[in-house]
Write an enzyme that holds these catalytic residues in place. Structure first.
Site, mmCIF file in Angstrom:
data_model
loop_
_atom_site.group_PDB
_atom_site.id
_atom_site.type_symbol
_atom_site.label_atom_id
_atom_site.label_comp_id
_atom_site.label_asym_id
_atom_site.label_seq_id
_atom_site.Cartn_x
_atom_site.Cartn_y
_atom_site.Cartn_z
ATOM 1 N N HIS A 243 0.802 -1.229 0.000
ATOM 2 C CA HIS A 243 0.000 0.000 0.000
ATOM 3 C C HIS A 243 0.836 1.281 0.000
ATOM 4 C CE1 HIS A 243 -3.519 -2.357 0.108
ATOM 5 N NE2 HIS A 243 -3.668 -2.513 1.406
ATOM 6 N N GLU B 267 -11.534 -3.462 -3.121
ATOM 7 C CA GLU B 267 -10.591 -2.462 -3.632
ATOM 8 C C GLU B 267 -10.376 -2.673 -5.132
ATOM 9 O OE1 GLU B 267 -7.042 -2.968 -0.915
ATOM 10 O OE2 GLU B 267 -8.476 -4.269 0.063
ATOM 11 N N HIS C 77 -9.721 2.181 0.416
ATOM 12 C CA HIS C 77 -9.682 1.068 1.369
ATOM 13 C C HIS C 77 -10.732 1.154 2.477
ATOM 14 C CE1 HIS C 77 -7.780 -2.201 3.600
ATOM 15 N NE2 HIS C 77 -6.853 -2.319 2.680
HETATM 16 C C1 GLA Z 1 -5.182 -5.196 1.960
HETATM 17 C C2 GLA Z 1 -4.285 -6.373 1.916
HETATM 18 C C3 GLA Z 1 -4.394 -7.123 3.175
HETATM 19 C C4 GLA Z 1 -4.157 -6.243 4.373
HETATM 20 C C5 GLA Z 1 -5.094 -5.101 4.320
HETATM 21 C C6 GLA Z 1 -4.836 -4.111 5.416
HETATM 22 O O1 GLA Z 1 -6.423 -5.429 1.570
HETATM 23 O O2 GLA Z 1 -4.497 -7.203 0.823
HETATM 24 O O3 GLA Z 1 -3.497 -8.193 3.181
HETATM 25 O O4 GLA Z 1 -2.846 -5.774 4.360
HETATM 26 O O5 GLA Z 1 -5.013 -4.437 3.110
HETATM 27 O O6 GLA Z 1 -4.762 -4.691 6.667
#
Ligand code: GLA
Length: 393
Positions: A149, A358, A223
């Site tokens: 991210h 997402e 997110h």
């Molecule tokens: C995303 C990732 C997950 C986790 C979340 C945040 O969706 O794919 O593995 O890291 O973000 O906790």
């Protein structure tokens, strides 16, 4: 005047009169519609308040976007975070359907990306590096040796410049951020604009755009953790994902590069299915993800807007459709939530109390030549749109 002439004149008179009547009725209708629109507009508003100050002294605001239905989305320019999103259930009862905190400090201290804008790269880049034009770029490794991210200070942790948006049928917020050359290891100065548009049809439209001055990689997403019941876990939520294929991962949640059919596996959401129906099945992929934490490959991708997922919650009747121009969808079932976070109104966020949908290009694309490219070049414009549409049934 002869009798027949008189009859004709009467006829003409009546036709004219009827025409006038219909015309004025139509006009009146138009006026009523305009008035209704005005009424809607009058209710729509964008209220800005101070949300707090970051440890390095930057002032942060929170904007309450109210649409003509009285539904409110609150967004802060810290991380572009959607703090709350209030929509009606099937009985008209309003409820907040996203997880988050009441104050800025909690977001700064420990945010598992609640409601945030994610960039420069949504999801993981394996071993926190990639090669572009023969050069290797080392990125911030913030997830077991991988890059997640956007790194240590991703777009979810920066203060964006904000401008209010007013449209005929929507209120919104435009957020701008300049990610400097070398930030978190990425090449190129990247100018990013994200527009959140909250329409009078209860649709949250997110328009992402970006330009660069050097070749770089970009993959922006949002997110929010949704819980359409506003409480409890999300296991009884029903989900449809319009994808026959997903990208399997290794233990570190990095795609292996394979494109695998969902058929006869717990990854098959082509028909609406309860999230919890198969989540604990003993399969390698569900074990690696600790539940669902995978990228689905949207059917018939061509860059145009398509409905890619539909989430519904049976007790409240709330429904959320996801439409996007993107080729992938990460469905994350809140597996890392474990009751250690206390959020809005003192709610303890236990295991799987929210889920994320997402829209994105596939994780680790910069290292997977067979995946669709995420490279952005100077002179080109990155441009994607995702809409979360709220309804009831
Ligand atoms: C995303 C990732 C997950 C986790 C979340 C945040 O969706 O794919 O593995 O890291 O973000 O906790």
């Amino acid at each position: 005047m002869k009798g027949t002439d008189m009859k004709r004149s009467y006829k003409i008179f009546y036709v004219l009169l009827t025409g006038l009547l219909i015309g004025s009725l139509l006009g009146c209708n138009e006026n009523t519609m305009a008035m209704e629109k005005e009424k809607g507009k009058a209710q729509m508003n964008n209220k800005k308040e101070q949300f707090g100050t970051t440890p390095d002294g930057k002032k942060v605001d929170i904007y309450a976007l109210t649409n003509a239905n009285g539904c409110v989305v609150k967004i802060t320019n810290y991380g572009g975070i959607v703090v709350s999103l209030t929509v009606p259930d099937k009985n008209g009862k309003m409820g907040d359907v996203v997880l988050g905190y009441d104050n800025l400090d909690d977001y700064i201290k420990n945010n598992p990306y609640f409601g945030a804008l994610i960039g420069r790269y949504g999801n993981r880049i394996g071993k926190a590096k990639f090669e572009l034009n023969g050069q290797t770029y080392a990125l911030a490794a913030n997830n077991d040796g991988n890059h997640l991210h956007g790194g240590i200070v991703g777009f979810d942790k920066v203060v964006w410049d904000a401008k209010e948006i007013q449209q005929d049928d929507a209120v919104g917020l435009e957020l701008n951020y300049l990610s400097k050359d070398g930030e978190e290891g990425y090449p190129g100065n990247l100018k990013v604009t994200v527009k959140y548009i909250w329409t009078n049809n209860n649709q949250l439209k997110i328009e992402y755009s970006a330009t660069t001055d050097k070749d770089t990689v970009v993959n922006l997403t949002h997110h929010s953790y949704f819980n359409l019941a506003g409480k409890g876990d999300i296991l009884k939520h029903e989900l449809m994902i319009n994808a026959d294929i997903f990208t399997p991962v290794d233990e570190g949640l990095i795609p292996t590069g394979e494109l695998r059919s969902v058929k006869e596996t717990p990854m098959d959401f082509t028909k609406s299915t309860a999230v919890g129906a198969r989540i604990d099945q003993d399969t390698e992929q569900l074990k690696f993800g600790l539940g669902y934490d995978h990228n689905w490959v949207i059917n018939n991708y061509d860059g145009t807007m398509k409905m890619v997922a539909c989430l519904s919650e049976p007790t409240t009747g709330r429904v959320m459709e996801v439409h996007t121009t993107e080729p992938g969808l990460q469905f994350y079932s809140g597996n890392f939530l474990d009751g250690t976070i206390t959020g809005k109104g003192g709610t303890v966020y236990k295991h799987r109390t929210g889920l994320c949908l997402e829209s994105q290009h596939f994780p680790d694309s910069p290292n997977k030549p067979d995946f669709l490219s995420t490279t952005l070049k100077p002179g080109d414009k990155y441009s994607t749109t995702t809409i979360y549409k709220f309804k009831t049934k």
